[in-house]
Design a protein around this motif. Structure first.
Motif, PDB file in Angstrom:
ATOM      1  N   ALA A 189       1.257   7.496   3.124  1.00 53.88           N
ATOM      2  CA  ALA A 189       2.117   6.317   3.122  1.00 53.88           C
ATOM      3  C   ALA A 189       2.517   5.771   4.522  1.00 53.88           C
ATOM      4  CB  ALA A 189       3.289   6.666   2.300  1.00 53.88           C
ATOM      5  N   LYS A 190       3.013   6.828   5.275  1.00 57.32           N
ATOM      6  CA  LYS A 190       3.429   6.240   6.723  1.00 57.32           C
ATOM      7  C   LYS A 190       2.411   5.827   7.620  1.00 57.32           C
ATOM      8  CE  LYS A 190       7.757   8.855   6.903  1.00 57.32           C
ATOM      9  NZ  LYS A 190       8.646   8.099   7.412  1.00 57.32           N
ATOM     10  N   LEU A 191       1.246   6.656   7.479  1.00 56.71           N
ATOM     11  CA  LEU A 191       0.093   6.443   8.449  1.00 56.71           C
ATOM     12  C   LEU A 191      -0.302   4.857   8.091  1.00 56.71           C
ATOM     13  CD1 LEU A 191      -1.645   9.809   8.774  1.00 56.71           C
ATOM     14  CD2 LEU A 191      -0.428   8.504  10.389  1.00 56.71           C
ATOM     15  N   PHE A 192      -0.341   4.750   6.466  1.00 61.71           N
ATOM     16  CA  PHE A 192      -0.910   3.436   6.103  1.00 61.71           C
ATOM     17  C   PHE A 192      -0.002   2.239   6.778  1.00 61.71           C
ATOM     18  CE2 PHE A 192      -1.537   0.106   3.137  1.00 61.71           C
ATOM     19  CZ  PHE A 192      -2.827   0.003   2.992  1.00 61.71           C
ATOM     20  N   ILE A 193       1.253   2.577   6.800  1.00 57.30           N
ATOM     21  CA  ILE A 193       2.184   1.565   7.011  1.00 57.30           C
ATOM     22  C   ILE A 193       1.973   1.084   8.803  1.00 57.30           C
ATOM     23  CG2 ILE A 193       4.397   0.982   7.622  1.00 57.30           C
ATOM     24  CD1 ILE A 193       5.505   2.157   4.975  1.00 57.30           C
ATOM     25  N   GLY A 245       0.869  -1.082   0.143  1.00 55.44           N
ATOM     26  CA  GLY A 245      -0.168  -0.117   0.046  1.00 55.44           C
ATOM     27  C   GLY A 245       0.929   1.102  -0.007  1.00 55.44           C
ATOM     28  N   ALA A 246       2.056   1.424   0.776  1.00 52.61           N
ATOM     29  CA  ALA A 246       2.745   2.410   0.845  1.00 52.61           C
ATOM     30  C   ALA A 246       3.424   2.512  -0.635  1.00 52.61           C
ATOM     31  CB  ALA A 246       3.805   2.200   1.765  1.00 52.61           C
ATOM     32  N   ALA A 247       3.929   1.616  -1.244  1.00 48.22           N
ATOM     33  CA  ALA A 247       4.381   1.464  -2.647  1.00 48.22           C
ATOM     34  C   ALA A 247       3.232   2.389  -3.344  1.00 48.22           C
ATOM     35  CB  ALA A 247       4.787   0.186  -3.014  1.00 48.22           C
ATOM     36  N   VAL A 248       2.116   1.994  -3.549  1.00 49.77           N
ATOM     37  CA  VAL A 248       1.143   2.602  -4.286  1.00 49.77           C
ATOM     38  C   VAL A 248       0.745   4.101  -4.001  1.00 49.77           C
ATOM     39  CG1 VAL A 248      -1.324   2.597  -4.860  1.00 49.77           C
ATOM     40  CG2 VAL A 248      -0.239   0.305  -4.447  1.00 49.77           C
ATOM     41  N   VAL A 249       0.883   4.396  -2.664  1.00 47.78           N
ATOM     42  CA  VAL A 249       0.614   5.723  -2.193  1.00 47.78           C
ATOM     43  C   VAL A 249       1.899   6.602  -2.643  1.00 47.78           C
ATOM     44  CG1 VAL A 249       0.091   7.378  -0.420  1.00 47.78           C
ATOM     45  CG2 VAL A 249      -0.960   5.168  -0.494  1.00 47.78           C
ATOM     46  N   LEU A 250       2.975   6.105  -2.518  1.00 50.31           N
ATOM     47  CA  LEU A 250       4.287   6.820  -2.849  1.00 50.31           C
ATOM     48  C   LEU A 250       4.454   7.243  -4.299  1.00 50.31           C
ATOM     49  CD1 LEU A 250       7.159   5.437  -0.773  1.00 50.31           C
ATOM     50  CD2 LEU A 250       5.974   7.607  -0.683  1.00 50.31           C
ATOM     51  N   SER A 251       3.809   6.226  -5.258  1.00 55.05           N
ATOM     52  CA  SER A 251       3.695   6.005  -6.516  1.00 55.05           C
ATOM     53  C   SER A 251       2.924   7.196  -7.237  1.00 55.05           C
ATOM     54  CB  SER A 251       3.508   4.788  -7.328  1.00 55.05           C
ATOM     55  OG  SER A 251       2.291   4.602  -7.295  1.00 55.05           O
ATOM     56  N   LEU A 252       1.775   7.246  -6.454  1.00 55.77           N
ATOM     57  CA  LEU A 252       0.815   8.275  -6.547  1.00 55.77           C
ATOM     58  C   LEU A 252       1.408   9.648  -6.616  1.00 55.77           C
ATOM     59  CD1 LEU A 252      -2.787   7.674  -4.632  1.00 55.77           C
ATOM     60  CD2 LEU A 252      -2.533   8.642  -6.743  1.00 55.77           C
ATOM     61  N   GLY A 253       2.204   9.988  -5.413  1.00 59.29           N
ATOM     62  CA  GLY A 253       2.954  11.217  -5.250  1.00 59.29           C
ATOM     63  C   GLY A 253       3.683  11.356  -6.488  1.00 59.29           C
ATOM     64  N   ARG A 254       4.462  10.352  -6.980  1.00 64.47           N
ATOM     65  CA  ARG A 254       5.322  10.466  -8.249  1.00 64.47           C
ATOM     66  C   ARG A 254       4.467  10.894  -9.384  1.00 64.47           C
ATOM     67  NH1 ARG A 254      10.340   6.623  -9.507  1.00 64.47           N
ATOM     68  NH2 ARG A 254      10.149   8.078 -11.017  1.00 64.47           N
ATOM     69  N   ALA A 255       3.493  10.133  -9.664  1.00 63.84           N
ATOM     70  CA  ALA A 255       2.787  10.567 -10.619  1.00 63.84           C
ATOM     71  C   ALA A 255       2.197  11.905 -10.811  1.00 63.84           C
ATOM     72  CB  ALA A 255       1.521   9.482 -10.735  1.00 63.84           C
ATOM     73  N   VAL A 256       1.839  12.523  -9.580  1.00 65.13           N
ATOM     74  CA  VAL A 256       1.116  13.780  -9.571  1.00 65.13           C
ATOM     75  C   VAL A 256       2.241  14.721 -10.206  1.00 65.13           C
ATOM     76  CG1 VAL A 256       0.436  15.757  -8.323  1.00 65.13           C
ATOM     77  CG2 VAL A 256      -0.709  13.193  -8.237  1.00 65.13           C
TER      78      VAL A 256
END
Lengths: 254, 325, 312
Positions: free
Chosen positions: B311-315, B234-245
């Protein structure tokens, strides 16, 4: 081959991991509704033998075998045999407690759900009976939704037993189930194992002679991959016929 | 130290400083080097914190004018019309454009990436694992401008001549679809690498326990391994969201940069990073225009911070519900 | 015993490899099989763009970077662009190298020292949590925001003006989180007993940190530095408003003489130009940049793999 006597029979089983010859020509059978202890010093192939019975060794790519293992008269390594059905009928408890990182309830319902039980009431009943059989119900009945890894070590191991019982297998494999636990939890689980004998065929790996003596009916003694002795536990421990068995019992090897 | 002085934080600091100064005077030469070194290292340690504060401060002060000016105001965030010549500074259109591109990219990259990570971690033959991992790590290293070049020269014509006709629509190829696809390609290495790492940390004993219950390997990988590794995945997905934006160059080159809300996959759009890149160079002498562009930057910054925090909260949440902590 | 002979036959082995024999046993076997096939296809889709990109860039850029004609091969990197932008890309190549060197000179000490401080001189607590958190946030900030910040802060507010100083400082900011976090990881992997052994010999904390701890963490630190360099080397967005552009190399520290070109910026400028030879130059530059970045990545991986091997 069809009129089998016992749930599990092993004929001339030899196994290799790569070039390493682990089990050498093992032949034995496991009586129903008894506890069979597999004893021996560490590295003698006890766990390999146990894992050959539910084909968990298949996970190692270099695993090879000859000989046959029969479950209810069928060759479990045979071409038409479904390994998933086999493992549904043979439960396993591991050395270290390994509850799934989910709630206590989900740990128990995981197996039944896999095999098609969807009815909530039925699942609930399975949770209760499994936990009761594993003598854990009273301790966790109020915390069924708590994460399982938060339980104590002994509770975790009993949960693992309950999880194995959830799909109601006739055979239970136990790989040194108490060696990673404190003495009090260990005693509790030993008592539980003896109780379970009435309903299940139990195969227990142990390197603890006293434990084998306390709980098992028959014993197999393995040494460097060979089956040295296979008889009633009492007979083996009181009057070993082989010098290696005697050396192990008296603590000179192991 | 009296009661009074210890309660005042300023006094506390003063006491601490005099104490360490005294300690410094009393100690021998190696001891002095020690405490000097300690102080010398303390300053660089604060560098990242200082830079974050500076970035926040500068973007904030640069964007204040547009937020307080009557032609701007906080409403610009939702207003869709951007025309600096007529003093219209709505940045909503860019936010929408960014979100649409990101949505397409995530929709493509997340299932594919998690699937690839499961394959790599659970089913991949030993001999293939290392080469594949290496290629994926190399993909992460390829500069975004190079991806942009490929997308502009190859992908855009493919969309124009091969894909759009399938959907009976005409386009010049510069579209949200092109942006989404190239973004997905750029996100995949991140998603696969981080997810694979998370899946690999799941202990073997859990897989064995599941298989011993009669589960198939695919059931085990989905219901046990993936579920146990979900915080990391999940953290990977959220971090990649940030990169996409926040991705700039590749998207800039293929989305067409047209001031309209896209209604189909083949319509062009304008994303937040593109408007800054394209216009900050001309706009910096016009206070409001420049300020509006910095407001876009501020929105980007806040969004990226939110993703990191999420991402941090999700982890943390995932570890807690799984009883890891 | 027919079963035994089958379980050993080579045919069975091949069947086992493909899993086909198992796939037909039941619905669950089949879905297990299909699931694996689909995932295998996913990984093929994931890695194929790497080869598409490499093929496209190399098919046109190869002539530029490895050809033997005038302005090709080594000359491509080492001649300045001439009239009409023909010629080589020395301005961009040298510019990128200079930007990276300057950025490293600022960014690496800051982040390595910072990591040493928080790992060796602080206990886990508020301060460490804050620094770790802010560097994670910093790592997630879009590159164009760094560009806009560099423009507002360095170029405009501090009056440094566009040029090599503002450009490389902006890149240095972007390097900090990567290097800081990887250095920290590397330091954390150094066993406590090593530090204790040195301290027990009467060494000061300072010399222990430099001579023992940091030395054994060195491969990890180098890997982090290389990864960070590889990352910022390909950045375009932070440089657009901070470094400017130039057809030659910077001759001054400030002012228009300090404007500097870079390889990513050059790709961007040339690719949108309709002139055929500029498109080719863009591909050549992209190929050269890609080779540099991938070489750095491979070296970084080699070093870090060595670290893990040694630790196991």
């Amino acid at each position: 081959m069809s009129n089998f006597e016992h749930h599990i029979e092993v004929h001339n089983l030899s196994t290799w991991f790569g070039k390493k010859h682990i089990l050498k020509d093992i032949t034995c059978y496991f009586k129903d509704n008894t506890i069979t202890a597999i004893m021996g010093p560490s590295g003698c192939g006890k766990s390999t033998l146990l894992r050959s019975l539910n084909r968990l060794n298949d996970l190692v790519p270099s695993f090879r075998h000859t000989g046959i293992v029969l479950f209810r008269g069928e060759d479990i390594y045979g071409p038409g045999f479904s390994v998933y059905d086999l493992r549904t009928h043979i439960g396993m408890v591991f050395q270290k407690p390994n509850p799934f990182p989910m709630s206590v309830r989900d740990n128990i319902t995981y197996g039944p759900k896999l095999h098609g039980t969807k009815d909530e009431d039925e699942l609930e009943k399975i949770v209760e009976t499994s936990l009761k059989k594993a003598a854990l119900w009273d301790e966790v009945k109020d915390d069924l939704d708590h994460p399982a890894p938060n339980l104590s070590g002994g509770q975790q191991q009993r949960l693992c037993i309950a999880r194995a019982l959830s799909v109601d297998p006739p055979v239970l494999l136990m790989d040194e189930p108490v060696s990673a636990l404190d003495p009090i939890s260990a005693t509790k689980i030993e008592e539980l194992i003896v109780e379970l004998k009435n309903d299940y065929t139990i195969i227990l790996v142990t390197h603890n002679v006293q434990q084998a003596f306390r709980v098992s009916d028959q014993s197999a003694f393995l040494y460097l991959g060979e089956l040295v002795e296979f008889d009633e536990t009492k007979r083996i421990l009181e009057a070993p016929t082989d010098s290696r068995t005697e050396a192990f019992i008296t603590g000179r090897i192991g | 130290m009296t009661e009074e002085s210890s309660s005042n934080p300023l006094n506390q600091i003063a006491v601490k400083i005099t104490q360490s100064l005294k300690q410094f005077k009393d100690s021998d030469k190696p001891g002095r080097i020690d405490s000097l070194g300690r102080f010398g290292l303390f300053i660089p340690a604060l560098a990242s914190t200082l830079i974050i504060i500076l970035i926040l401060a500068f973007l904030w002060f640069e964007s204040v004018p547009i937020f307080i000016d009557p032609v701007g105001g906080p409403g610009i965030i939702v207003s869709p019309t951007w025309d600096p010549n007529r003093d219209l500074y709505g940045i909503g259109i860019f936010i929408v454009g960014s979100l649409i591109c990101t949505g397409i990219a995530i929709g493509l990259a997340v299932p594919l990436g998690i699937g690839g990570a499961i394959f790599l971690s659970e089913f991949c033959p030993m001999q293939l694992r290392q080469p594949i991992k290496m290629i994926i790590e190399m993909m992460a290293a390829i500069p975004s401008i190079v991806y942009g070049l490929w997308a502009y020269i190859v992908l855009v014509p493919i969309i124009k001549y091969n894909i759009a006709p399938l959907a009976n629509s005409t386009t010049n190829g510069l579209s949200v679809l092109a942006g989404g696809i190239i973004l997905a390609i750029m996100l995949l290495p991140t998603i696969v690498t981080i997810s694979n790492d998370a899946l690999q940390t799941v202990p073997m004993s859990l897989r064995e326990a599941s298989l011993a219950l009669g589960a198939t390997q695919s059931e085990t990988s989905r219901k046990i391994v993936l579920s146990a590794a979900l915080p990391g995945v999940g953290a990977a997905v959220v971090l990649s969201l940030g990169r996409a934006v926040g991705e700039t160059m590749a998207v800039l080159m293929v989305t067409g940069n047209s001031l309209q809300i896209p209604y189909s996959l083949f319509d062009p759009t304008y994303v937040m990073t593109s408007i800054i890149t394209n216009q900050l160079g001309y706009a910096f002498v016009f206070p409001l225009w420049r300020s509006a562009l910095f407001a876009v930057g501020l929105v980007l910054l806040i969004m990226s911070m939110c993703f990191t925090i999420t991402a941090k909260l999700f982890i943390r949440w995932g570890m807690k519900t799984r009883g890891y902590i | 015993m027919t079963t035994q002979s089958i379980s050993e036959s080579p045919l069975r082995k091949i069947y086992g490899r493909l899993g086909l024999k198992d796939a037909v046993k039941s619905r669950r076997h089949l879905s297990d099989y299909l699931f694996k096939i689909i995932l295998g296809m996913a990984i093929i889709i994931i890695v194929s763009p790497f080869f598409f990109v490499l093929f496209q860039v190399a098919s046109i850029g190869f002539e530029q970077v490895f050809g033997t004609g005038p302005g090709q091969g080594i000359e491509f990197l080492f001649t300045f662009p001439g009239a009409g932008l023909e010629g080589g890309i020395r301005n961009a190549f040298v510019g990128t190298v200079e930007l990276i060197l300057l950025a490293s000179a600022v960014g690496i000490p800051l982040s390595v020292f910072g990591a040493v401080y928080i790992n060796e001189y602080t206990q886990p607590g508020k301060l460490r949590a804050i620094i770790e958190f802010t560097s994670d946030v910093l790592a997630g900030i879009p590159s164009i925001v760094f560009g806009a910040f560099g423009f507002a802060f360095l170029v405009d507010y501090l009056h440094i003006g566009m040029g090599i100083v503002a450009g490389s400082l902006t890149l240095a900011f972007m390097m900090i989180p990567t290097v800081l976090r990887t250095t920290q990881e590397a330091l954390r992997a150094v066993p406590m007993s090593l530090r204790e052994a040195s301290l027990a010999l009467g060494a000061t904390k300072w010399s222990t940190t430099w001579n023992v701890t940091l030395r054994s963490a060195f491969p990890g630190v180098i890997t982090g530095i290389l990864l960070a360099i590889g990352r910022v080397m390909g950045e375009t967005a932070p440089l657009i408003f901070t470094a400017g552009n130039s057809l030659s190399v910077p001759t001054e520290i400030t002012g228009p003489g300090s404007w500097v070109a870079s390889m990513p910026y050059t790709i961007w400028a040339y690719i949108s130009d309709p002139r055929q030879y500029l498109q080719e130059k863009a591909h050549g530059t992209a190929l050269a940049l890609m080779m540099m970045v991938l070489a750095i990545d491979v070296i970084a991986n080699l070093i870090s793999r060595k670290v893990t091997r040694r630790l196991v």
